[in-house]
Write a protein that holds these residues in place. Structure first.
Motif: not given
Length: 322
Positions: A27-51
């Motif tokens: 996929g196309a690259p996207r900006t990533y800020d190493f000072r703010r690491p990703t907190k949303l895990s795949r499991e979190h995204v799956r739960v959120l997506q259902i809701a």
């Protein structure tokens, strides 16, 4: 710096592999800020997506019913941003609604184009919504009409998240300038659900923003697998031990007269030998307190040559003889 797109946002089709046999990009690259690491895990995204998908379906029904025209809400993706970074993506003006998410702390935000909000008012007043809509703050009557629609949407939002956590959302305010929509601190991590929203012939982007810190524990619980019987017994035993230890924690207890109010002048003029009238009734019991909370009453007593306090019924519990 950049990284490949992740599962938290839909990735478009990648370019074709080069003729020399090189690897194709996901996929196309996207900006990533190493000072703010990703907190949303795949499991979190799956739960959120259902809701969020459930909310989109119910919102579609509410919009179609209340506006009496074709309407649609479709989930496009779930992303993580700082609140400032999200606000920077919004146009000015924009229709923004902040809402509380009791019993959780923090606030949520629902944002969509101002012309679609105005068109919604037009539809609810019997119009076609096709005319050019003004880009201005709503009048008091327009705000009241829109509030009824927003209240229904928040009810469906709470129902959609019922399997994650119990929520009682309530409208907190309406803004039109993104810089004035203070739903979170600028550096706070927020979860942004991107929607495609259409009302009649109009189509635009809508966003539902939720504070990650408020939902983290609920997301962890919803995403974790069911505990085994042995794990449940271990957790229950730990809770029992914790409760037993809490009963042994020492606390400071005080026995005091009724509080007395004096003026600052009298307080500053006190000298040795002055008498301060406590105004505590002679037959009234003393207050037994801890951390300034009264939990019992007592009278002065003695025990083995030491001053003591004998616990007595609270004054309100003493009934007058018939």
């Amino acid at each position: 710096m950049t990284r490949p797109d992740t599962a938290t946002a839909p990735a478009g089709p990648g370019p074709q592999a080069p003729a020399g046999g090189g690897r194709s990009r996901r996929g196309a690259p996207r900006t990533y800020d190493f000072r703010r690491p990703t907190k949303l895990s795949r499991e979190h995204v799956r739960v959120l997506q259902i809701a969020q998908e459930a909310f989109a379906r119910q919102a579609t029904t509410v919009l179609t019913t209340m506006l009496r025209t074709g309407a649609r809400m479709e989930l496009h993706g779930i992303e993580q941003h700082s609140y400032d970074d999200f606000l920077a993506t919004l146009p000015d003006p924009c229709f923004l609604t902040t809402f509380t998410i009791e019993p959780l702390g923090g606030k949520g935000l629902l944002a969509y184009p101002l012309d679609m909000a105005m068109a919604g008012v037009d539809h609810m007043l019997g119009g076609s919504g096709a005319a050019h809509q003004p880009e201005r703050p709503m009048t008091a009557m327009e705000t009241t009409i829109t509030t009824s629609l927003l209240t229904r949407l928040l009810q469906e939002f709470a129902a959609s998240f019922a399997h994650v956590t119990e929520l009682q959302p309530a409208i907190d305010g309406i803004e039109y300038n993104p810089a004035l929509a203070q739903a979170a601190a600028g550096s706070d991590t927020v979860m942004v659900a991107r929607y495609t929203m259409s009302i009649g012939s109009r189509e635009g982007a809508a966003s539902l923003v939720l504070p990650f810190s408020s939902f983290q524990q609920a997301l962890d619980s919803a995403a974790s697998p069911q505990l085994s019987e042995s794990a449940q017994r271990t957790r229950q035993r730990a809770a029992e031990l914790l409760a037993a230890r809490l009963e042994l924690v020492p606390v400071d207890v005080s026995v005091r007269f009724s509080p007395l109010e004096v003026s600052s002048e009298d307080l500053l003029s006190l000298t040795v030998g002055d008498v301060l009238l406590l105004r505590h009734p002679r037959d009234a019991p003393l207050e037994v307190t801890t951390n300034d909370a009264v939990f019992a009453h007592a009278i002065a007593s003695n025990h083995r040559r030491r001053l003591a306090a004998a616990i007595v019924p609270a004054p309100s519990a003493v009934k007058d003889p018939a």
